[in-house]
Design an enzyme around this catalytic site. Structure first.
Site, short mmCIF file in Angstrom:
data_model
loop_
_atom_site.label_atom_id
_atom_site.label_comp_id
_atom_site.label_asym_id
_atom_site.label_seq_id
_atom_site.Cartn_x
_atom_site.Cartn_y
_atom_site.Cartn_z
N ASP A 98 -0.55 -11.35 9.76
CA ASP A 98 -0.40 -10.84 8.41
C ASP A 98 0.19 -11.96 7.56
O ASP A 98 1.20 -12.55 7.93
CB ASP A 98 0.55 -9.63 8.42
CG ASP A 98 0.14 -8.57 7.43
OD1 ASP A 98 -0.09 -8.92 6.27
OD2 ASP A 98 0.07 -7.39 7.82
N ASP A 199 -1.83 -10.03 2.53
CA ASP A 199 -1.13 -8.94 1.86
C ASP A 199 -1.28 -9.02 0.34
O ASP A 199 -1.11 -10.10 -0.24
CB ASP A 199 0.35 -9.05 2.24
CG ASP A 199 1.14 -7.80 1.88
OD1 ASP A 199 0.83 -6.73 2.42
OD2 ASP A 199 2.08 -7.90 1.06
N GLU A 257 -6.08 -7.83 1.56
CA GLU A 257 -5.67 -6.49 1.14
C GLU A 257 -5.68 -6.50 -0.38
O GLU A 257 -4.91 -7.23 -1.01
CB GLU A 257 -4.28 -6.15 1.66
CG GLU A 257 -3.97 -4.67 1.42
CD GLU A 257 -2.52 -4.38 1.08
OE1 GLU A 257 -2.11 -3.23 1.23
OE2 GLU A 257 -1.81 -5.29 0.63
N HIS A 328 -0.67 1.11 8.21
CA HIS A 328 0.77 1.41 8.28
C HIS A 328 1.33 1.93 6.95
O HIS A 328 2.51 2.20 6.86
CB HIS A 328 1.50 0.13 8.68
CG HIS A 328 1.33 -0.95 7.65
ND1 HIS A 328 0.10 -1.54 7.39
CD2 HIS A 328 2.20 -1.51 6.78
CE1 HIS A 328 0.25 -2.41 6.42
NE2 HIS A 328 1.51 -2.42 6.02
N ASP A 329 0.50 1.99 5.92
CA ASP A 329 0.96 2.43 4.59
C ASP A 329 0.49 3.83 4.23
O ASP A 329 0.79 4.31 3.14
CB ASP A 329 0.42 1.49 3.51
CG ASP A 329 1.07 0.12 3.53
OD1 ASP A 329 2.21 0.02 3.99
OD2 ASP A 329 0.41 -0.83 3.08
O1 TEU Z 1 0.96 -2.99 0.57
C1 TEU Z 1 0.47 -3.16 -0.73
C2 TEU Z 1 0.57 -2.05 -1.66
O2 TEU Z 1 0.03 -2.11 -2.75
C3 TEU Z 1 1.35 -0.86 -1.29
O3 TEU Z 1 1.91 -0.31 -2.43
C4 TEU Z 1 0.41 0.06 -0.69
O4 TEU Z 1 -0.67 0.27 -1.55
C5 TEU Z 1 1.08 1.37 -0.47
O5 TEU Z 1 2.25 1.21 0.22
C6 TEU Z 1 0.18 2.24 0.36
O6 TEU Z 1 -0.99 2.59 -0.22
C7 TEU Z 1 1.29 -4.15 1.26
C8 TEU Z 1 1.74 -3.80 2.65
O7 TEU Z 1 0.67 -3.24 3.36
C9 TEU Z 1 2.93 -2.91 2.57
O8 TEU Z 1 3.36 -2.47 3.83
C10 TEU Z 1 4.03 -3.68 1.89
O9 TEU Z 1 5.13 -2.85 1.69
C11 TEU Z 1 3.58 -4.25 0.56
O10 TEU Z 1 2.31 -4.87 0.62
C12 TEU Z 1 4.54 -5.31 0.11
O11 TEU Z 1 4.43 -6.41 0.95
#
Ligand code: TEU
Ligand code: CA
Length: 541
Positions: A98, A199, A257, A328-329
């Site tokens: 990542d 990311d 992403e 994970h989000d």
């Molecule tokens: O997430 C990017 C992001 O835009 C998040 O707001 C995400 O859309 C939301 O949590 C779930 O839809 C990335 C990573 O995947 C996340 O874990 C991090 O917290 C974030 O970037 C900051 O690095």
């Protein structure tokens, strides 16, 4: 499209903290992952995407990196990491890391030096700006609640952070910063990693002067200021530079992403002639339109059909898609669709069927292959995630505690971050009808038949609600997939002639389709026996 090594592969995302804890300190770790490589190999996984394992204060669970060259001691050592790489290579597997380079941790030495010397070179690695009349320099709203501007104590300065205040944004306008980032990427590539997931990479180019955000755009898009950093004017240049100076040196793979990027922008980012990213994660399919992750609602699979129809038909032959439902989000997809336990495994298998038979590279999120569902949280004290905790406070002020909790429990990232259930793995490995076996079979079929990877996608019966069907065709090979998108039984539309069942989530293929039924058929010239109504039971259920 030119063939690339990742087209016919299956990827699997590991969230290290909750994958497997090898030394019983409560935190998953690299040795835990090494110990499960055979499990992943057996499932059919080729590429492992590791969520961040770098040194970090873990305010945002590793997405706040304080040293890009070190492994978090919570996860192990650099020796463990090297062993993981070597063991993966031995099994013909690939590791992608990542890459979090839109921001770093406020504990990173760059930021510490910037704070210590506001005139020094490191200050320009970040976005420090003077406040306006004792207030923040602009009205941007952070993804994790509140303003994106954090005051620097004892000064009139603020710094920009799109996410938590412990995650200051990096200034990509600064050539030295960029060089340091490219060097770092090359360092990992030389070590032998096979690529990166980047990311929030579509946020790295911010509009000059960071002008005020339009409040109504902010309202529509959810975040004030977004028009000034989302898909910024230098984004393409930065990506091309990153590609030329780093990725191309080893034919490394990149998946960006890119939240909020629609199909048109996606094409510009991933077209094979563009030389930027190999694939992106677009998230438009994770919520039904009109809803956000924090709404407590039922996901409508007809929207998924609409989304994939658009992308399969419109993305273009020179672009390659990522296929995923979870990470994970986000909450678990099965839970979003229908929480009735009766349908849990049927839905899980249906999702697998879609994911492994459309055109693109599938990404499984750990536990998805077991049909993992959301956690049963009931109280805010059980919630750890920084985003949820911050937003809870914000919601409490506007909509009251009860409603705030309901929203957080619907959308919290903690659902996906629960420990992987290894006991459930054992149970499912002993059950030939489990979702685990279904995934394993789907992956094996995808590897056996190139048509399931490279074949044309032809979607049919588009007008039929709650029904999704398509052909995959390549040379003499043809496959047909049909899915019932609802919990209601339905009449089975006539199946094309000569197609024999290969795999279904029900043991019998009758004239009526069962709730969430999904079937895969293969065309056989000689197979008159497979005519309507005489289908024999396919393998598994
Ligand atoms: O997430 C990017 C992001 O835009 C998040 O707001 C995400 O859309 C939301 O949590 C779930 O839809 C990335 C990573 O995947 C996340 O874990 C991090 O917290 C974030 O970037 C900051 O690095
Ligand atoms: Ca551990």
């Amino acid at each position: 499209m030119m063939k690339k090594w990742w087209h016919d592969k299956v990827a699997y995302q590991i969230y290290p903290k909750s994958f497997l804890d090898s030394n019983e300190d409560g935190i998953g770790d690299l040795r835990g992952i090494i110990g499960k490589l055979d499990y992943l190999k057996e499932l059919g996984v080729d590429i492992i995407w590791l969520s961040p394992v770098y040194q970090s204060p873990f305010v945002d669970q590793g997405y706040d990196i304080s040293d890009y060259y070190a492994i978090a001691p919570e996860f192990g050592t650099m020796e463990d990491f090297d062993e993981l790489l070597a063991e993966a290579k031995k099994r013909g597997m690939y590791i992608i890391m990542d890459l979090v380079i839109n921001h770093c941790s406020d504990k990173h030495e760059w930021f510490q030096k910037a704070l210590a010397d506001p005139e020094g070179k490191y200050a320009d690695y970040f976005y420090f700006r003077k406040g306006k009349d004792g207030k923040a320099p602009s009205n941007y709203r952070s993804y994790f609640g509140g303003s994106t501007w954090e005051p620097v104590p004892g000064t009139d300065q603020y710094y920009l952070h799109m996410f938590a205040k412990e995650q200051p944004d990096l200034n990509w306008e600064n050539p030295e910063l960029k060089r340091e980032l490219f060097d770092m990427v090359n360092w990992w590539l030389e070590k032998g990693v096979d690529g990166f997931r980047l990311d929030v990479i579509n946020y790295i180019s911010k509009e000059e002067g960071l002008p005020y955000g339009n409040e109504s755009v902010g309202k529509m898009m959810g975040y004030v200021g977004i028009e000034h950093y989302f898909y910024g004017s230098h984004l393409h240049d930065y990506l091309r530079e990153l590609r030329c100076k780093a990725f191309d040196t080893t034919d490394a793979f990149s998946v960006g992403e890119t939240p909020g990027v629609g199909m048109q922008m996606a094409r510009l980012l991933t077209g094979e002639d563009r030389h930027e990213l190999d694939m992106i994660f677009s998230f438009d399919h994770l919520e039904t339109p009109g809803h956000t992750r924090f709404d407590d609602y039922r996901y409508d699979l007809n929207y998924l059909k609409q989304y994939y129809t658009e992308w399969m038909e419109g993305y273009g032959s020179g672009c390659w898609m990522s296929l995923f439902f979870e990470n994970h989000d986000n909450p678990r997809m099965i839970s979003k669709i229908n929480e009735d336990p009766e349908y849990r495994f049927a839905i899980g298998k249906l999702l697998g069927m879609i994911q492994f038979t459309l055109r693109g590279t599938p990404f499984i999120y750990q536990g998805q292959e077991l049909g993992a569902i959301n956690g049963s949280f009931t109280d805010i004290s059980q919630i750890q995630d920084v985003e949820s905790r911050n937003l809870y406070e914000e919601f409490c002020r506007t909509i009251g505690e009860e409603e705030a909790l309901r929203r957080i429990l619907a959308g919290t990232r903690d659902h996906a971050r629960l420990m992987m259930d290894w006991q459930e793995v054992c149970r499912q490995k002993n059950d030939r009808e489990s979702i685990y076996y279904f995934y394993k079979k789907l992956i094996a079929l995808r590897k056996k038949y190139p048509a399931l990877v490279y074949g044309e996608v032809r979607i049919v019966h588009k007008e039929k609600k709650n029904f999704f069907a398509w052909f995959r065709e390549l040379g003499n090979e043809a496959f047909y997939v049909e899915c019932n998108l609802s919990e209601k039984q339905r009449k089975r539309p006539p199946r094309p002639e000569g197609f024999c069942p290969l795999l279904s989530n029900y043991s019998r293929i009758g004239s009526r389709m069962q709730p969430y039924e999904a079937c895969l058929y293969r065309f056989k010239k000689e197979a008159a026996v497979c005519g309507e109504g005489s289908a024999k039971a396919p393998e598994g259920r």
